[in-house]
Design a protein around this motif. Sequence first.
Motif, PDB file in Angstrom:
ATOM      1  N   ALA A  89       0.831  -1.210   0.000  1.00  0.00           N
ATOM      2  CA  ALA A  89       0.000   0.000   0.000  1.00  0.00           C
ATOM      3  C   ALA A  89       0.865   1.260   0.000  1.00  0.00           C
ATOM      4  O   ALA A  89       0.587   2.217  -0.744  1.00  0.00           O
ATOM      5  CB  ALA A  89      -0.938  -0.006   1.201  1.00  0.00           C
TER       6      ALA A  89
ATOM      7  N   THR B 172       0.681   0.890   7.526  1.00  0.00           N
ATOM      8  CA  THR B 172       1.554   0.018   8.325  1.00  0.00           C
ATOM      9  C   THR B 172       1.048  -1.421   8.439  1.00  0.00           C
ATOM     10  O   THR B 172       1.644  -2.226   9.159  1.00  0.00           O
ATOM     11  CB  THR B 172       1.774   0.617   9.736  1.00  0.00           C
TER      12      THR B 172
ATOM     13  N   TYR C 175     -11.658  -8.194  -3.599  1.00  0.00           N
ATOM     14  CA  TYR C 175     -11.226  -9.422  -4.282  1.00  0.00           C
ATOM     15  C   TYR C 175     -10.165 -10.118  -3.437  1.00  0.00           C
ATOM     16  O   TYR C 175      -9.265  -9.477  -2.885  1.00  0.00           O
ATOM     17  CB  TYR C 175     -10.623  -9.096  -5.650  1.00  0.00           C
TER      18      TYR C 175
ATOM     19  N   THR D  33      -6.847 -17.537  -2.808  1.00  0.00           N
ATOM     20  CA  THR D  33      -5.917 -18.393  -2.080  1.00  0.00           C
ATOM     21  C   THR D  33      -5.628 -19.614  -2.948  1.00  0.00           C
ATOM     22  O   THR D  33      -6.512 -20.086  -3.680  1.00  0.00           O
ATOM     23  CB  THR D  33      -6.477 -18.812  -0.703  1.00  0.00           C
TER      24      THR D  33
HETATM   25  C1  LIG Z   1       2.076 -14.998   3.843  1.00  0.00           C
HETATM   26  C2  LIG Z   1       0.974 -14.139   3.273  1.00  0.00           C
HETATM   27  C3  LIG Z   1       0.244 -14.592   2.190  1.00  0.00           C
HETATM   28  C4  LIG Z   1      -0.783 -13.808   1.664  1.00  0.00           C
HETATM   29  N1  LIG Z   1      -1.509 -14.296   0.617  1.00  0.00           N
HETATM   30  C5  LIG Z   1      -2.542 -13.561   0.133  1.00  0.00           C
HETATM   31  C6  LIG Z   1      -3.335 -14.056  -0.932  1.00  0.00           C
HETATM   32  O1  LIG Z   1      -3.138 -15.176  -1.416  1.00  0.00           O
HETATM   33  N2  LIG Z   1      -4.340 -13.280  -1.407  1.00  0.00           N
HETATM   34  C7  LIG Z   1      -4.588 -12.033  -0.894  1.00  0.00           C
HETATM   35  O2  LIG Z   1      -5.524 -11.351  -1.357  1.00  0.00           O
HETATM   36  N3  LIG Z   1      -3.851 -11.535   0.123  1.00  0.00           N
HETATM   37  C8  LIG Z   1      -2.844 -12.266   0.647  1.00  0.00           C
HETATM   38  N4  LIG Z   1      -2.097 -11.771   1.677  1.00  0.00           N
HETATM   39  C9  LIG Z   1      -2.409 -10.444   2.227  1.00  0.00           C
HETATM   40  C10 LIG Z   1      -1.637  -9.337   1.493  1.00  0.00           C
HETATM   41  O3  LIG Z   1      -0.298  -9.675   1.400  1.00  0.00           O
HETATM   42  C11 LIG Z   1      -1.829  -8.048   2.264  1.00  0.00           C
HETATM   43  O4  LIG Z   1      -3.178  -7.675   2.129  1.00  0.00           O
HETATM   44  C12 LIG Z   1      -0.916  -6.921   1.782  1.00  0.00           C
HETATM   45  O5  LIG Z   1       0.426  -7.244   2.000  1.00  0.00           O
HETATM   46  C13 LIG Z   1      -1.239  -5.635   2.534  1.00  0.00           C
HETATM   47  O6  LIG Z   1      -0.339  -4.637   2.200  1.00  0.00           O
HETATM   48  P1  LIG Z   1      -0.081  -3.411   3.178  1.00  0.00           P
HETATM   49  O7  LIG Z   1       0.949  -2.564   2.490  1.00  0.00           O
HETATM   50  O8  LIG Z   1      -1.347  -2.815   3.607  1.00  0.00           O
HETATM   51  O9  LIG Z   1       0.524  -4.050   4.509  1.00  0.00           O
HETATM   52  P2  LIG Z   1       1.869  -4.842   4.723  1.00  0.00           P
HETATM   53  O10 LIG Z   1       2.198  -5.640   3.520  1.00  0.00           O
HETATM   54  O11 LIG Z   1       1.750  -5.520   6.040  1.00  0.00           O
HETATM   55  O12 LIG Z   1       2.972  -3.683   4.860  1.00  0.00           O
HETATM   56  C14 LIG Z   1       3.048  -2.828   5.950  1.00  0.00           C
HETATM   57  C15 LIG Z   1       4.504  -2.428   6.134  1.00  0.00           C
HETATM   58  O13 LIG Z   1       4.585  -1.447   7.150  1.00  0.00           O
HETATM   59  C16 LIG Z   1       5.642  -1.773   8.026  1.00  0.00           C
HETATM   60  N5  LIG Z   1       5.391  -1.162   9.344  1.00  0.00           N
HETATM   61  C17 LIG Z   1       4.529  -1.582  10.306  1.00  0.00           C
HETATM   62  N6  LIG Z   1       4.576  -0.753  11.365  1.00  0.00           N
HETATM   63  C18 LIG Z   1       5.481   0.201  11.065  1.00  0.00           C
HETATM   64  C19 LIG Z   1       5.979   1.343  11.766  1.00  0.00           C
HETATM   65  N7  LIG Z   1       5.533   1.679  12.979  1.00  0.00           N
HETATM   66  N8  LIG Z   1       6.925   2.099  11.172  1.00  0.00           N
HETATM   67  C20 LIG Z   1       7.378   1.792   9.927  1.00  0.00           C
HETATM   68  N9  LIG Z   1       6.944   0.731   9.211  1.00  0.00           N
HETATM   69  C21 LIG Z   1       6.010  -0.046   9.774  1.00  0.00           C
HETATM   70  C22 LIG Z   1       5.598  -3.290   8.051  1.00  0.00           C
HETATM   71  O14 LIG Z   1       6.799  -3.864   8.534  1.00  0.00           O
HETATM   72  C23 LIG Z   1       5.371  -3.587   6.580  1.00  0.00           C
HETATM   73  O15 LIG Z   1       6.575  -3.601   5.866  1.00  0.00           O
HETATM   74  C24 LIG Z   1      -1.062 -12.533   2.233  1.00  0.00           C
HETATM   75  C25 LIG Z   1      -0.328 -12.093   3.335  1.00  0.00           C
HETATM   76  C26 LIG Z   1       0.674 -12.883   3.857  1.00  0.00           C
HETATM   77  C27 LIG Z   1       1.457 -12.406   5.051  1.00  0.00           C
END
Ligand SMILES: Cc1cc2nc3c(=O)[nH]c(=O)nc-3n(C[C@H](O)[C@H](O)[C@H](O)COP(=O)(O)OP(=O)(O)OC[C@H]3O[C@@H](n4cnc5c(N)ncnc54)[C@H](O)[C@@H]3O)c2cc1C
Length: 415
Positions: free
Chosen positions: A15, A110, A320, A323
């Motif tokens: 994100a 985050t 959407y 898995t």
């Molecule tokens: C193993 C796994 C498999 C998945 N498989 C699927 C799937 O098959 N289909 C599907 O739809 N979704 C899947 N997902 C979910 C999908 O990956 C997440 O919805 C997506 O990664 C969300 O992105 P994000 O950027 O919101 O959060 P994240 O990817 O969690 O990124 C957040 C980032 O912020 C950082 N952060 C947190 N707190 C702080 C702070 N205080 N200061 C600085 N940085 C910070 C974290 O370390 C991380 O790097 C899966 C998730 C995992 C873990």
Amino acid sequence: MTGPHRIAVVGASAAGLTTAKALRSRGYEGTLTLIGDEQHLPYDRPPLSKQILAGTWEPDRTALCGAGELGALGADLLLGRSAVGLDVAGRQVLLDGGDRIGFDGLVIATGVTPRRLPGAGLAGIHVLRTLDDALSLRLHLLGRPTVAVVGAGFLGAEVAAVARGMGLDVTLIDPLPVPMYRQFGARIGELIGQLHTDHGVTVRCGAGVRRFLDTEGRVSGVELTDGSVLVAELVVVAVGARPAIDWLADSGLPHRDGVECDAFCQVIPGIYAAGDVASWHNNHFGTRMRLEHRMNATEQALAVAGNMLGAAREFAPVPYFWTDQYDARIQAYGIFPADADIAVLHGRPADRTFVVGYGHQGKVAGVLGWNSPRELRTLRQLVVDRTPWPPKASLREAAVAELPDQGMPTTTARH
Ligand SMILES: Cc1cc2nc3c(=O)[nH]c(=O)nc-3n(C[C@H](O)[C@H](O)[C@H](O)COP(=O)(O)OP(=O)(O)OC[C@H]3O[C@@H](n4cnc5c(N)ncnc54)[C@H](O)[C@@H]3O)c2cc1C
């Protein structure tokens, strides 16, 4: 100059990175600071429990962008740095080490952090959220341990499938009656349970974990709430995640289950949230939601970038999710309320190629496809149009009987 000219993005993953890129591609020329607490360049998480765990991808294939592309963003990239606080009035993000990053626009991205269980500090007990988690887990699976996976949501189910694919002895444990019960209800959950059983996983649904057995600081088994004891040399705890919002505790921003935003993904003027951490009002369904879905992280980030630059567009997507487990790709559009009706819209559950619809409050709320990507994409329109339930033209009444009949769950939750 109107609009923000000093934007900080906290969270440098799906994100956060997408927001940063979208801001630039929409013409934002001001200061951009991207803060992330992981050391790695931004990478993608879905492959972690699939290709990385199975060893079919090298880790660098998960990269969300190359160093060159990042450089071209013209952002101050602060990796390996944590946000530890937010001064809303002073418009500053507080970093570990005492630095402060001023902003006039802020994006909170985050994500979430895995929930732990009591006693899960023993050696041999793993969680899976990061690339390092995945690499460590794979390394330990290569030692051919007896595996217990605690939590049969999508993550636990995927891990069980990969571990079983490596030929390991795997038990999948969940206190709910069937795998993925909260996400899709009892009938689809029963089919997922059968899928695992067919592949040789021992599915132990209906009993939770009472405690982990400790042999000199290393896990040696799991005692379940029904009194039974399983041998386990490696345990994966996949019992869900909580929004990573500790750093916002004293900020005064509204947060309960995630950072609470309006329909435009705005928390308060100038401060937005995107991805797994964001709870917002989705007017397409008339309800607040927070999604842990990869596609949502991208779509919401694009919406946030647009709204920060003045688009004033509601974010009202059809969610959407997908898995992969063994040879089954399960995909879902929409929402799947606990008290929804369910009907087969295409194919036959007995053939493991079908689409089911979920009806709620007189409308099609969601469609779920099992190895039926093309048909599912077409039937997604029923959710987009909020078609009255049941969608008669698509119904396959005879095939409903092929769905296990266990009634619907009493709770909903995310993947
Ligand atoms: C193993 C796994 C498999 C998945 N498989 C699927 C799937 O098959 N289909 C599907 O739809 N979704 C899947 N997902 C979910 C999908 O990956 C997440 O919805 C997506 O990664 C969300 O992105 P994000 O950027 O919101 O959060 P994240 O990817 O969690 O990124 C957040 C980032 O912020 C950082 N952060 C947190 N707190 C702080 C702070 N205080 N200061 C600085 N940085 C910070 C974290 O370390 C991380 O790097 C899966 C998730 C995992 C873990």
